[in-house]
Design a protein around this motif. Structure first.
Motif, PDB file in Angstrom:
ATOM      1  N   PHE A   1       0.839  -1.191   0.000  1.00 51.84           N
ATOM      2  CA  PHE A   1       0.000   0.000   0.000  1.00 51.84           C
ATOM      3  C   PHE A   1       0.874   1.241   0.000  1.00 51.84           C
ATOM      4  N   THR A   2       0.294   2.317  -0.567  1.00 47.04           N
ATOM      5  CA  THR A   2       0.970   3.603  -0.652  1.00 47.04           C
ATOM      6  C   THR A   2      -0.034   4.685  -0.316  1.00 47.04           C
ATOM      7  N   LYS A   3       0.377   5.613   0.541  1.00 49.62           N
ATOM      8  CA  LYS A   3      -0.492   6.733   0.894  1.00 49.62           C
ATOM      9  C   LYS A   3      -0.295   7.855  -0.114  1.00 49.62           C
ATOM     10  N   ALA A   4      -1.399   8.451  -0.540  1.00 47.23           N
ATOM     11  CA  ALA A   4      -1.370   9.617  -1.427  1.00 47.23           C
ATOM     12  C   ALA A   4      -2.091  10.747  -0.712  1.00 47.23           C
ATOM     13  N   SER A   5      -1.956  11.966  -1.208  1.00 43.78           N
ATOM     14  CA  SER A   5      -2.600  13.106  -0.536  1.00 43.78           C
ATOM     15  C   SER A   5      -4.123  13.010  -0.590  1.00 43.78           C
ATOM     16  N   ASN A   6      -4.663  12.348  -1.617  1.00 41.67           N
ATOM     17  CA  ASN A   6      -6.115  12.275  -1.755  1.00 41.67           C
ATOM     18  C   ASN A   6      -6.675  10.876  -1.506  1.00 41.67           C
ATOM     19  N   GLY A   7      -5.878   9.984  -0.906  1.00 34.36           N
ATOM     20  CA  GLY A   7      -6.351   8.641  -0.604  1.00 34.36           C
ATOM     21  C   GLY A   7      -5.209   7.665  -0.428  1.00 34.36           C
ATOM     22  N   ILE A   8      -5.493   6.373  -0.660  1.00 33.59           N
ATOM     23  CA  ILE A   8      -4.458   5.344  -0.584  1.00 33.59           C
ATOM     24  C   ILE A   8      -4.570   4.406  -1.780  1.00 33.59           C
ATOM     25  N   PHE A   9      -3.431   3.829  -2.159  1.00 34.68           N
ATOM     26  CA  PHE A   9      -3.380   2.790  -3.176  1.00 34.68           C
ATOM     27  C   PHE A   9      -3.078   1.480  -2.466  1.00 34.68           C
ATOM     28  N   LEU A  10      -3.908   0.480  -2.702  1.00 35.03           N
ATOM     29  CA  LEU A  10      -3.671  -0.856  -2.174  1.00 35.03           C
ATOM     30  C   LEU A  10      -3.410  -1.791  -3.344  1.00 35.03           C
ATOM     31  N   GLN A  11      -2.407  -2.635  -3.220  1.00 35.21           N
ATOM     32  CA  GLN A  11      -2.181  -3.654  -4.229  1.00 35.21           C
ATOM     33  C   GLN A  11      -2.725  -4.960  -3.654  1.00 35.21           C
ATOM     34  N   LEU A  12      -3.701  -5.545  -4.363  1.00 37.31           N
ATOM     35  CA  LEU A  12      -4.395  -6.732  -3.880  1.00 37.31           C
ATOM     36  C   LEU A  12      -4.050  -7.942  -4.731  1.00 37.31           C
ATOM     37  N   ALA A  13      -3.945  -9.087  -4.089  1.00 34.88           N
ATOM     38  CA  ALA A  13      -3.623 -10.335  -4.775  1.00 34.88           C
ATOM     39  C   ALA A  13      -4.773 -10.761  -5.679  1.00 34.88           C
ATOM     40  N   PRO A  14      -4.457 -11.552  -6.715  1.00 36.97           N
ATOM     41  CA  PRO A  14      -5.528 -12.113  -7.546  1.00 36.97           C
ATOM     42  C   PRO A  14      -6.425 -13.018  -6.698  1.00 36.97           C
ATOM     43  N   GLY A  15      -7.662 -13.196  -7.119  1.00 41.01           N
ATOM     44  CA  GLY A  15      -8.573 -14.081  -6.407  1.00 41.01           C
ATOM     45  C   GLY A  15     -10.013 -13.638  -6.535  1.00 41.01           C
ATOM     46  N   ASN A  16     -10.860 -14.276  -5.727  1.00 42.29           N
ATOM     47  CA  ASN A  16     -12.290 -13.974  -5.677  1.00 42.29           C
ATOM     48  C   ASN A  16     -12.600 -13.411  -4.299  1.00 42.29           C
ATOM     49  N   TYR A  17     -13.091 -12.170  -4.258  1.00 37.80           N
ATOM     50  CA  TYR A  17     -13.404 -11.533  -2.981  1.00 37.80           C
ATOM     51  C   TYR A  17     -14.340 -10.360  -3.209  1.00 37.80           C
ATOM     52  N   SER A  18     -14.804  -9.790  -2.123  1.00 36.14           N
ATOM     53  CA  SER A  18     -15.695  -8.626  -2.173  1.00 36.14           C
ATOM     54  C   SER A  18     -15.031  -7.446  -1.478  1.00 36.14           C
ATOM     55  N   ILE A  19     -15.261  -6.263  -2.040  1.00 40.63           N
ATOM     56  CA  ILE A  19     -14.789  -5.018  -1.444  1.00 40.63           C
ATOM     57  C   ILE A  19     -16.031  -4.241  -1.034  1.00 40.63           C
ATOM     58  N   GLY A  20     -16.189  -4.045   0.270  1.00 45.46           N
ATOM     59  CA  GLY A  20     -17.320  -3.276   0.785  1.00 45.46           C
ATOM     60  C   GLY A  20     -16.857  -1.872   1.127  1.00 45.46           C
ATOM     61  N   PHE A  21     -17.709  -0.879   0.840  1.00 43.90           N
ATOM     62  CA  PHE A  21     -17.313   0.504   1.113  1.00 43.90           C
ATOM     63  C   PHE A  21     -18.533   1.396   1.268  1.00 43.90           C
ATOM     64  N   ILE A  22     -18.297   2.538   1.882  1.00 46.84           N
ATOM     65  CA  ILE A  22     -19.324   3.566   2.045  1.00 46.84           C
ATOM     66  C   ILE A  22     -18.719   4.895   1.596  1.00 46.84           C
ATOM     67  N   PRO A  23     -19.319   5.519   0.577  1.00 48.19           N
ATOM     68  CA  PRO A  23     -18.830   6.856   0.232  1.00 48.19           C
ATOM     69  C   PRO A  23     -19.379   7.847   1.253  1.00 48.19           C
ATOM     70  N   GLU A  24     -18.498   8.610   1.858  1.00 45.54           N
ATOM     71  CA  GLU A  24     -18.943   9.612   2.829  1.00 45.54           C
ATOM     72  C   GLU A  24     -19.534  10.787   2.080  1.00 45.54           C
ATOM     73  N   SER A  25     -20.729  11.204   2.483  1.00 41.09           N
ATOM     74  CA  SER A  25     -21.308  12.376   1.836  1.00 41.09           C
ATOM     75  C   SER A  25     -20.885  13.614   2.586  1.00 41.09           C
ATOM     76  N   PRO A  26     -20.696  14.694   1.840  1.00 43.54           N
ATOM     77  CA  PRO A  26     -20.319  15.921   2.524  1.00 43.54           C
ATOM     78  C   PRO A  26     -21.430  16.374   3.459  1.00 43.54           C
ATOM     79  N   MET A  27     -21.031  16.891   4.591  1.00 37.34           N
ATOM     80  CA  MET A  27     -22.015  17.387   5.559  1.00 37.34           C
ATOM     81  C   MET A  27     -22.675  18.638   4.999  1.00 37.34           C
ATOM     82  N   PRO A  28     -24.012  18.710   5.075  1.00 33.63           N
ATOM     83  CA  PRO A  28     -24.673  19.913   4.593  1.00 33.63           C
ATOM     84  C   PRO A  28     -24.317  21.109   5.478  1.00 33.63           C
TER      85      PRO A  28
END
Length: 159
Positions: free
Chosen positions: A121-148
């Motif tokens: 993995f590598t940290k960037a100013s606007n997020g992170i890069f992850l290098q993932l192994a080949p295979g079968n899997y699920s990536i779960g995530f929640i996009p944060e909405s900006p606070m009104p």
């Protein structure tokens, strides 16, 4: 068996959507290039050659067949099919024979990812890069909405 192409897969998890981008370069003369898509596409698949021209391709099962007629480099982009769980987070199902480069922007929270798949993995100013192994899997995530924007009114008790 010789390798027909060098394949690099990027999955971008962003607050306003996700994107799959695949760079493929043929390393031997071939007529057709067969690429296994690591994530099911939601909409159209765009294939461009190294000069930026759109190339027609055939999508069969989870494979994309690109007419090459020699050597070439291609960029394949599409929006991945994302499901939503009853608890509200989003899921991308990955089935990949290739290493996956996953970019997670700062405003996305990962809720599901097998830790043993993370190769680097590598940290960037606007997020992170992850290098993932080949295979079968699920990536779960929640996009944060900006606070009104909220205006807080404090009563004036001291008149």
């Amino acid at each position: 068996m010789m390798i027909e192409a060098l394949i690099t897969v990027f999955i971008y998890l962003l607050s306003n959507g996700s994107l799959v981008s695949i760079n493929a370069t043929t390393v031997q003369n071939t007529v057709l290039l067969n690429i296994t898509l690591p994530v099911r596409p939601l909409g159209p698949i765009i294939v461009e050659n190294s000069s930026g021209s759109t190339v027609s391709a055939i999508f069969i099962g989870n494979n994309l067949v690109i007419p090459v007629f020699g050597n070439g480099s291609f960029v394949i982009e599409y929006v991945p099919y994302v499901t939503q769980t009853p608890s509200g987070y989003l899921v991308i199902n990955v089935s990949s024979p290739y290493v996956i480069n996953l970019f997670v922007s700062n405003n996305v929270l990962i809720t599901q990812l097998p830790v043993n798949l993370i190769m680097n993995f590598t940290k960037a100013s606007n997020g992170i890069f992850l290098q993932l192994a080949p295979g079968n899997y699920s990536i779960g995530f929640i996009p944060e909405s900006p606070m009104p924007n909220r205006t807080i009114v404090t009563p004036n008790w001291h008149k």
